[in-house]
Design a protein around this motif. Structure first.
Motif, PDB file in Angstrom:
ATOM      1  N   ASP A  43       0.839  -1.212   0.000  1.00 20.26           N
ATOM      2  CA  ASP A  43       0.000   0.000   0.000  1.00 20.26           C
ATOM      3  C   ASP A  43       0.869   1.256   0.000  1.00 20.26           C
ATOM      4  O   ASP A  43       0.430   2.317   0.425  1.00 20.26           O
ATOM      5  N   ASP A  44       2.090   1.132  -0.522  1.00 21.77           N
ATOM      6  CA  ASP A  44       3.110   2.159  -0.315  1.00 21.77           C
ATOM      7  C   ASP A  44       3.625   2.697  -1.645  1.00 21.77           C
ATOM      8  O   ASP A  44       4.453   2.077  -2.313  1.00 21.77           O
ATOM      9  N   ILE A  45       3.169   3.883  -2.017  1.00 24.68           N
ATOM     10  CA  ILE A  45       3.520   4.478  -3.311  1.00 24.68           C
ATOM     11  C   ILE A  45       5.023   4.688  -3.463  1.00 24.68           C
ATOM     12  O   ILE A  45       5.552   4.620  -4.571  1.00 24.68           O
ATOM     13  N   ASP A  46       5.720   4.892  -2.371  1.00 29.74           N
ATOM     14  CA  ASP A  46       7.167   5.126  -2.464  1.00 29.74           C
ATOM     15  C   ASP A  46       7.955   3.874  -2.836  1.00 29.74           C
ATOM     16  O   ASP A  46       9.131   3.966  -3.199  1.00 29.74           O
ATOM     17  N   ARG A  77      -8.484   5.857  -6.550  1.00 30.73           N
ATOM     18  CA  ARG A  77      -7.758   7.042  -6.080  1.00 30.73           C
ATOM     19  C   ARG A  77      -6.263   6.755  -5.951  1.00 30.73           C
ATOM     20  O   ARG A  77      -5.419   7.529  -6.410  1.00 30.73           O
ATOM     21  N   MET A  78      -5.919   5.635  -5.334  1.00 30.56           N
ATOM     22  CA  MET A  78      -4.501   5.287  -5.231  1.00 30.56           C
ATOM     23  C   MET A  78      -3.930   5.001  -6.618  1.00 30.56           C
ATOM     24  O   MET A  78      -2.785   5.357  -6.918  1.00 30.56           O
ATOM     25  N   GLN A 114      -2.638   8.021  -8.402  1.00 31.89           N
ATOM     26  CA  GLN A 114      -1.375   8.490  -7.834  1.00 31.89           C
ATOM     27  C   GLN A 114      -0.218   7.587  -8.267  1.00 31.89           C
ATOM     28  O   GLN A 114       0.872   8.068  -8.587  1.00 31.89           O
ATOM     29  N   ASN A 160     -12.157   4.618   3.361  1.00 36.94           N
ATOM     30  CA  ASN A 160     -12.263   5.711   2.370  1.00 36.94           C
ATOM     31  C   ASN A 160     -11.966   5.278   0.932  1.00 36.94           C
ATOM     32  O   ASN A 160     -12.735   5.557   0.027  1.00 36.94           O
ATOM     33  N   ASN A 161     -10.825   4.613   0.721  1.00 32.43           N
ATOM     34  CA  ASN A 161     -10.417   4.220  -0.631  1.00 32.43           C
ATOM     35  C   ASN A 161     -10.860   2.804  -0.965  1.00 32.43           C
ATOM     36  O   ASN A 161     -11.293   2.055  -0.092  1.00 32.43           O
ATOM     37  N   TYR A 212     -14.875   7.446  -0.489  1.00 29.64           N
ATOM     38  CA  TYR A 212     -14.272   8.551  -1.233  1.00 29.64           C
ATOM     39  C   TYR A 212     -13.993   8.231  -2.701  1.00 29.64           C
ATOM     40  O   TYR A 212     -13.563   9.104  -3.448  1.00 29.64           O
ATOM     41  N   ARG A 215      -5.671  10.366   6.507  1.00 29.52           N
ATOM     42  CA  ARG A 215      -6.200  10.646   5.170  1.00 29.52           C
ATOM     43  C   ARG A 215      -5.304  10.131   4.060  1.00 29.52           C
ATOM     44  O   ARG A 215      -5.780   9.691   3.029  1.00 29.52           O
ATOM     45  N   ARG A 228      -0.001   5.847   3.107  1.00 25.37           N
ATOM     46  CA  ARG A 228       1.169   5.713   2.219  1.00 25.37           C
ATOM     47  C   ARG A 228       0.732   5.659   0.764  1.00 25.37           C
ATOM     48  O   ARG A 228       1.510   5.251  -0.098  1.00 25.37           O
ATOM     49  N   TRP A 229      -0.551   5.988   0.503  1.00 30.03           N
ATOM     50  CA  TRP A 229      -1.068   5.732  -0.846  1.00 30.03           C
ATOM     51  C   TRP A 229      -0.904   6.906  -1.788  1.00 30.03           C
ATOM     52  O   TRP A 229      -1.103   6.763  -2.991  1.00 30.03           O
ATOM     53  N   SER A 230      -0.553   8.073  -1.272  1.00 31.46           N
ATOM     54  CA  SER A 230      -0.441   9.260  -2.116  1.00 31.46           C
ATOM     55  C   SER A 230       0.733  10.111  -1.678  1.00 31.46           C
ATOM     56  O   SER A 230       1.011  10.219  -0.487  1.00 31.46           O
ATOM     57  N   LYS A 231       1.410  10.724  -2.639  1.00 36.08           N
ATOM     58  CA  LYS A 231       2.473  11.672  -2.302  1.00 36.08           C
ATOM     59  C   LYS A 231       1.900  13.076  -2.180  1.00 36.08           C
ATOM     60  O   LYS A 231       2.577  13.984  -1.726  1.00 36.08           O
ATOM     61  N   GLU A 232       0.663  13.241  -2.647  1.00 38.32           N
ATOM     62  CA  GLU A 232      -0.012  14.540  -2.540  1.00 38.32           C
ATOM     63  C   GLU A 232      -0.905  14.525  -1.307  1.00 38.32           C
ATOM     64  O   GLU A 232      -1.448  13.496  -0.941  1.00 38.32           O
ATOM     65  N   ASP A 275      -4.257  15.093   0.806  1.00 35.25           N
ATOM     66  CA  ASP A 275      -5.693  14.996   0.537  1.00 35.25           C
ATOM     67  C   ASP A 275      -6.374  15.431   1.827  1.00 35.25           C
ATOM     68  O   ASP A 275      -6.055  14.903   2.890  1.00 35.25           O
TER      69      ASP A 275
END
Lengths: 327, 327
Positions: free
Chosen positions: A92-95, A132-133, A136, B113-114, B123, B256, B259-263, B265
């Motif tokens: 679950d980790d975008i990095d 949403r993920m 990203q 949410n996701n 969301y 919120r 780890r799923w977004s670098k932006e 929210d």
């Protein structure tokens, strides 16, 4: 120069297979190193390949860039490129996208049959598109040069991925649905969405994706390629054999069920035929690419088109898409 | 006997808060121990609670069954029940359901949410319902007695979960959408689907879910409860305050974005007000449950209905749903 690239294999790797790659003049293979593995388990698979690279340096090496395909040809070896058939390695980790690209991953499917955190797989009843993920992660994959592969994704998700991605995307291993209406084969609007933005599709020699399955003829296979080239342009196609050589049937069961179900799911198989189907006689292993090359010439492809489908198109794609995004 | 149960808190735990639970006569609290944590990280959170149980044995202990709520009352302590607001602790592994139940987990949201591997969060733009893995996991949660919580899920997913589950499901913390049209509050058809099969809903005192937010009055809050009880039956409701006492604003940002977004929210907040909103003056901490109990009486609830909403309904639910499925 005709390069030979197979853009998807998942064999039970051995010295025998690496030698067959050399006999077949295969310059590069994109190998799957993760179906259901999480990050740590995927690192174990990188480690296993590092052992093989150390053990068989005259046969194989780790390919990271298009230039490694040329280096493979020059040094008489096969460049091995890594990819995932599921986003499970990023958990679950975008990095982890950048971390895995640095370790050498070059392709990642956004889904493998089921719903993922990013998109919908082709076995789900309903396809809600890119999550949403997912939006990203596509941006991050674009940024670092990890290529999006939608081979096992559902239609809407695939079309949305092509729209959202700022770089070309792929279907590494599948055929035309109009030729063989398998769940995994792709309808024309999906192929169009992927190819019209510079994307690539690799044709699969996995029997469930072939017309007449194990009895498919090389002529029929090449006819399908000719139809695809006519409709969408030959430069967008290559091979992605999905060869699962020497794998026991327990592996296809694991591919289908992973850890997500306690019940068996037969996927493209059935209770009566749960295992791997036999390969067609014209494509048993890495020594047989010449049969396809001959078939392409016979059906009327020019020398340069044939070279493109056998590997040059994938090489062009590798050159343009494995590095960081140019902004 | 009136038991007091708060079926959702996520405070920045401390001796002060445990003492306030005792001052407020709170017999049991369902605490969130995972928002985005994977299995290993969730085990660290169990470990942290074990330390607190060891450190404050006169105030709190690990609650596992309905009988522990009675034991809490008898021994003058608060029973702490564990739950997850996301299925991240089971990762992609259905067998972790039983492992985590054995460790003491009693509630698990199918989404936060996701989109998750199991269902769609509130969301997401589009809700495709319960996934292939979700159907399998619901069956397994039913089998072992891990209760399904759909507080942060989208409508279709929630209704499908209620249909698919063979045991009652819950919305542990939310209010009526008709009272405060927040994205997280629940429309009548969703409340009906959950409650008509013996399910439970806990009312939230989180300001974003309250009419007039931080300025909400206890009268207005109790009016909403009265309307819900009239429409769906008082026995299906309790409290789930969503109290996030003493948490820094960095925590709501992490909730919120994980780890799923670098932006960033902002979820229910905004760039102008990104942090936790202030609690209404009638519910600041665990000492304030009396204000709600008085409010319920004032609005016309009988003694037994009031006792039900304050905790007895949750206790009945605990008694029936935390153990293995009777077949």
């Amino acid at each position: 120069m005709t390069y030979r690239i197979d853009n998807l294999q998942y064999a039970n790797w051995s010295e025998k297979i690496f030698r067959q790659m050399r006999e077949g003049g295969v310059d590069a293979v994109h190998v799957t190193i993760s179906y259901h593995e999480n990050f740590r388990e995927t690192v174990l698979n990188f480690e296993q390949w590092n052992r093989w690279f150390e053990q068989f340096p005259d046969l194989i090496f780790h390919g990271q860039w298009g230039s490694d395909v040329r280096k493979a040809r020059e040094t008489g070896r096969t460049a091995i490129f890594f990819g995932f058939q599921n986003p499970s390695p990023i958990e679950d980790d975008i990095d982890l996208v950048e971390i895995l690209h640095k370790l050498g991953a070059r392709f990642m499917q956004l889904t493998y049959n089921n719903q993922s955190l990013l998109a919908t797989g082709c076995y789900e009843a309903d396809d809600s598109g890119i999550t949403r993920m997912g939006k990203q992660v596509i941006k991050e994959m674009n940024r670092v040069g990890l290529v999006i592969d939608m081979s096992h994704s559902a239609d809407r998700s695939t079309i949305e991925a092509a729209e959202i991605s700022e770089r070309p995307i792929t279907i590494t291993h599948a055929n035309l649905h109009s030729w063989q209406p398998a769940l995994r084969n792709k309808r024309d609007d999906v192929v169009r969405a992927v190819t019209e933005n510079g994307g690539m599709m690799g044709f699969s020699m996995y029997p469930h994706h072939l017309k007449d399955k194990s009895n498919c003829t090389v002529e029929s296979f090449c006819e399908m390629i000719a139809r695809a080239a006519e409709t969408f342009g030959a430069e967008h196609f290559g091979l992605g054999s999905d060869l699962c050589q020497d794998q026991p049937d327990s592996i296809v069961e694991w591919m289908r069920v992973g850890r997500w179900s306690k019940e068996i799911d037969y996927g493209e198989g059935s209770a009566a035929a749960p295992g791997f189907p036999p390969q067609p006689d014209w494509f048993k292993d890495n020594r047989d690419f010449g049969n396809i090359e001959n078939g392409l010439r016979k059906i009327g492809f020019s020398e340069s088109e044939t070279a493109g489908i056998m590997g040059n198109n994938w090489l062009r794609f590798y050159d343009e898409n494995f590095g960081p995004q140019q902004i």
